[in-house]
Design an enzyme around this catalytic site. Structure first.
Site, PDB file in Angstrom:
ATOM      1  N   GLY A  20       0.808  -1.216   0.000  1.00  0.00           N
ATOM      2  CA  GLY A  20       0.000   0.000   0.000  1.00  0.00           C
ATOM      3  C   GLY A  20       0.837   1.260   0.000  1.00  0.00           C
ATOM      4  N   GLY A  33       0.601   5.012   3.336  1.00  0.00           N
ATOM      5  CA  GLY A  33       1.828   4.454   2.768  1.00  0.00           C
ATOM      6  C   GLY A  33       2.715   5.501   2.143  1.00  0.00           C
ATOM      7  N   TYR A  72     -16.333  -4.018   6.597  1.00  0.00           N
ATOM      8  CA  TYR A  72     -14.930  -3.588   6.546  1.00  0.00           C
ATOM      9  C   TYR A  72     -14.293  -3.680   7.929  1.00  0.00           C
ATOM     10  CZ  TYR A  72     -11.076  -0.220   6.759  1.00  0.00           C
ATOM     11  OH  TYR A  72      -9.871   0.388   6.998  1.00  0.00           O
ATOM     12  N   ASP A  75     -25.267  10.011  10.195  1.00  0.00           N
ATOM     13  CA  ASP A  75     -24.221  10.609  11.016  1.00  0.00           C
ATOM     14  C   ASP A  75     -23.098   9.622  11.328  1.00  0.00           C
ATOM     15  OD1 ASP A  75     -24.826  13.270  11.421  1.00  0.00           O
ATOM     16  OD2 ASP A  75     -26.131  12.887  13.130  1.00  0.00           O
TER      17      ASP A  75
END
Length: 310
Positions: free
Chosen positions: A12, A18, A137, A270
């Site tokens: 990355g 990165g 995720y 939110d």
């Protein structure tokens, strides 16, 4: 561990953190390999094994991942889960199998339970379900902690996990569809100034409170941890300073000298109401403080965006 003596691999390396980490390494005369996505597909076990055979690293910073804001996570939850889960598993396993001395990886503060009381300590991880908008995720990234602890217990593999707060700064993702709150608002306010717009629309109510941290502070903490931290417990890396989204928008408005009106689109989510990280372990075990003031960091971010993205 002295990083000057190690063969370093950064996954990355073209991404947000990165790119900034490589700049910090270069400033310290530390060389690092940073393969591009075109060279190795980290969701492919074959490619990951090939990368380790060809690079022969002794220290790995695993920073690659599919990342994005609430909107992107809600639109593509399967991609965000699969890619992050598989990349993390492949890279850590190959690092251990290749005899790497140390692996450093990151997860997001969104991996903490949605109902965790702020300031959120590292002990809260996996004690509840994360915020639903980004849970696929968040849980994929949290598995890095589980895997690191398992490999440490069975194989004595030195893998550590750091948990940055809401990171912002140069080289961030300023895409309006997939970026996080700071770069998206920076872009909106800068473009409003360029077009003489009278209004800027911001998602939500402005009431959520977050813990923003400048990327250079995070990178410095990563390097400190790489050299001296060896423990299965994750470490929060952030400022610990609470800032509401309303205050953030007002600060960016001031930095960009926008004089129009901010419209709050309360039909948009939110996210978690309050998310502040407990940074006491960061200060105790790393001796590090993320001290860049928000306005100072925003000024640097806006200046970089104006120079490089317009």
């Amino acid at each position: 561990m002295n990083l000057l003596d190690e063969q370093i691999l950064v996954t990355g390396g073209s991404g947000f953190i990165g790119t900034n980490l490589l700049a910090r390494l270069t400033a310290q005369n530390i060389e690092a390999l940073a393969p591009s996505h075109g060279q190795y597909d980290l969701t492919s076990q074959y490619d990951v094994r090939r990368m380790f055979i060809e690079a022969r690293p002794t220290v790995v910073f695993h920073l690659a991942g599919l990342v994005g804001g609430i909107g992107a996570n809600m639109k593509r939850p399967a991609e965000f889960h699969y890619q992050n889960l598989v990349m993390g598993a492949h890279v850590m396993h190959a690092a251990w199998a290749s005899g790497v001395k140390k692996l450093v990886t990151l997860i997001g503060g969104c991996s903490y339970p949605a109902d965790a009381e702020s300031p959120i300590s590292e002990a809260c991880l996996l004690r509840g379900y994360p915020q639903t908008e980004s849970a696929p995720y968040s849980l994929a990234k949290a598995m890095s902690v589980v895997q690191a602890q398992a490999y440490r217990k069975q194989y004595s593999f030195n893998a550590i996990v750091l948990v940055p707060g809401n990171v912002y700064g140069p080289h961030d993702n300023f895409d309006l569809g997939s970026g996080h709150v700071v770069p998206v608002l920076v872009r909106r306010f800068v473009e409003a100034r360029l077009t003489d717009a009278n209004t800027v629309t911001v998602w939500g109510t402005g009431r959520p409170i977050r813990d923003f941290v400048y990327v250079e502070d995070v990178c410095d903490a990563i390097l400190v941890a790489a050299e001296m931290y060896d423990d299965p417990t994750p470490v929060n890396i952030s400022s610990g300073v609470p800032t509401s989204i309303y205050e953030l928008a007002e600060a960016i408005s001031g930095v960009t000298k926008f004089t129009g009106r901010i419209i709050w689109d309360q039909m948009k989510p939110d996210g978690q109401a309050v998310k502040i990280l407990d940074v006491r372990r960061q200060e105790k075990v790393l001796g590090h403080v993320c001290g860049t003031q928000l306005v100072v960091g925003l000024e640097k971010t806006v200046a970089w965006y104006r120079r490089n993205a317009i």
